[in-house]
Design an enzyme around this catalytic site. Sequence first.
Site, PDB file in Angstrom:
ATOM      1  N   ASN A   1       0.861  -1.183   0.000  1.00  0.00           N
ATOM      2  CA  ASN A   1       0.000   0.000   0.000  1.00  0.00           C
ATOM      3  C   ASN A   1       0.889   1.221   0.000  1.00  0.00           C
ATOM      4  OD1 ASN A   1       0.178  -1.219   2.968  1.00  0.00           O
ATOM      5  ND2 ASN A   1       0.266   1.005   3.133  1.00  0.00           N
TER       6      ASN A   1
ATOM      7  N   MET B   1       4.595  -0.398   5.378  1.00  0.00           N
ATOM      8  CA  MET B   1       4.314  -0.809   6.747  1.00  0.00           C
ATOM      9  C   MET B   1       4.089   0.386   7.667  1.00  0.00           C
ATOM     10  SD  MET B   1       3.980  -3.881   8.051  1.00  0.00           S
ATOM     11  CE  MET B   1       5.121  -5.042   7.289  1.00  0.00           C
TER      12      MET B   1
ATOM     13  N   ALA C   1       7.115   3.451  17.061  1.00  0.00           N
ATOM     14  CA  ALA C   1       8.239   3.524  17.993  1.00  0.00           C
ATOM     15  C   ALA C   1       9.526   3.883  17.255  1.00  0.00           C
ATOM     16  CB  ALA C   1       8.403   2.197  18.727  1.00  0.00           C
TER      17      ALA C   1
ATOM     18  N   HIS D   1      10.595  -6.662  11.725  1.00  0.00           N
ATOM     19  CA  HIS D   1      11.763  -5.777  11.748  1.00  0.00           C
ATOM     20  C   HIS D   1      12.916  -6.371  10.943  1.00  0.00           C
ATOM     21  CE1 HIS D   1      10.371  -3.891  15.858  1.00  0.00           C
ATOM     22  NE2 HIS D   1       9.601  -3.551  14.836  1.00  0.00           N
TER      23      HIS D   1
ATOM     24  N   THR E   1      13.027   1.500  12.276  1.00  0.00           N
ATOM     25  CA  THR E   1      12.587   2.482  11.285  1.00  0.00           C
ATOM     26  C   THR E   1      13.384   3.774  11.345  1.00  0.00           C
ATOM     27  OG1 THR E   1      10.353   1.563  11.292  1.00  0.00           O
ATOM     28  CG2 THR E   1      10.609   3.784  10.420  1.00  0.00           C
TER      29      THR E   1
END
Length: 512
Positions: free
Chosen positions: A119, A123, A130, A443, A489
């Site tokens: 999308n 993610m 966090a 992750h 991230t």
Amino acid sequence: MTGRYPERVDVAIVGSGPAGAAYARILSERSPEATVAVFEVGPIVTSPPGAHVKNIADPAERASAQTRSEGPHAQESADRTGGIVKTTQRRARPGTFLLETGYQVEGEDGLPVAAMSSNVGGMAAHWTGACPRPNDSERIAILDADGSFDELLSEAERLLGVTTDAFDSSPYGDLVRTRLAAAEDAGRIATTRVQRMPLAVHRREDGNLVWSGSDVVFGDVTRANPRFTLFDESLVTRVLIEDGRASGVVVEDRRTGESAEVRARFVVVAADALRTPQLLWASGVRPDALGRYLNDQAQIVFAVRIRDLPTTDAEGGGAATGLSEYSGVTWVPFTDGMPFHGQVMQLDASPVKLADDDPAAPGSIVGLGLFCAKDLQASDRVEFSDRDVDGYGMPAMTVHYRLTARDHEVIARGKDEIVRLGKAVGEPLDDRPFVMPLGASLHYQGTTRLGAVDDGSSVCSPQGQVWDVPGLYVAGNGVIPTATACNPTLTGVALAVNGARHIATALAESPE
């Protein structure tokens, strides 16, 4: 932000997650004359494009956005609970889809619940937000050596909109942190003591929370850039390589099935840690380290009821997103001496269902999670088939993954640790912590890792440029070379900033 494919751009970016969005943002700020196109295989599921689905107030609309993110075979389902806690079933979280095959080889541990999202926003439309900074051996030595790492992390915090005060009004947050600190802070330096979790979230003037997705990373400057275009439902099937240099991409319109070549001076592949090496493989770019050093984080969870809960008149707030703001999110930082990253979350902020809240004392139950750093091995890898294909028609994946003796030792220690921390906060709901099926962390890292030199153990330079393929860059969590336990991230976006600046400099030095 959508339209027909151009014949030529300066920079083609594959993937609209935080790393791809960071490239678009930095280039819009530093190279406003450059034409930039982002290609995303999945659809736009939010307004603005790339926003977090948690910001969608209507539950039915939120569920629809999640369903549309679930890959090539996405379909409506009556079961929207998601999660995989305390079950052996292969279940994906809402908004994600599992590998159909190849997730486990006989005799190996595999990644049974390895999952992805398709999308606009990737993610980041579904994550917890966090954004802790890496510490000790999680840090990237080559960037520390030149003094750039912390500045890049600060820039990533700017792009993601990281704050630490979003849950300051939560009535139980300080209580949880005080009890955890009493159990854990002895011997820790100030930066690694129990503290508020840095989160990609901010509070609107009306008091409601807004969770960051790629929309925040893109920012107004990218959306207002007339030379920037975002193409959804666009599958990049190959990076064009001519005379040893990246020269563009082949992209398939998922709506019509038609393919086109888009020429580019620079190509950035920021799909994810599984699909980025997949696209390089499909393009004939196959360095020795491609797909290797695959790094998941074993995840241990535990739920407790807060002991001696104080009387409060708090009503929970957060009506627009359905969050009841009672205890927020607390961080127990990773250290080499305590090789876990801990986060303690109120139940409805957690991406997986740990327990049912207590209707008699709402907010009294919190979930604890410890992520474990992996013992990195080159043999942990994702391989790609020259014959079989996945649901998108791309080379099928096979995951080779094993927990080492050291991994098992760390997990056993983590189970003891999470019980100790949980009992410091309250009364356990169960006697034993639960180790999530491998792959549950989402992750994944290491498959396109950076290195100081091209010695066969890395795929790209510290700036993300693929060795021996000028003009081709990789981005995202797959570039991280270290064994991390913290959410990756922020680090992935920091590395994307480094790469985007490198391209901006090259564009300025050699304008067409």
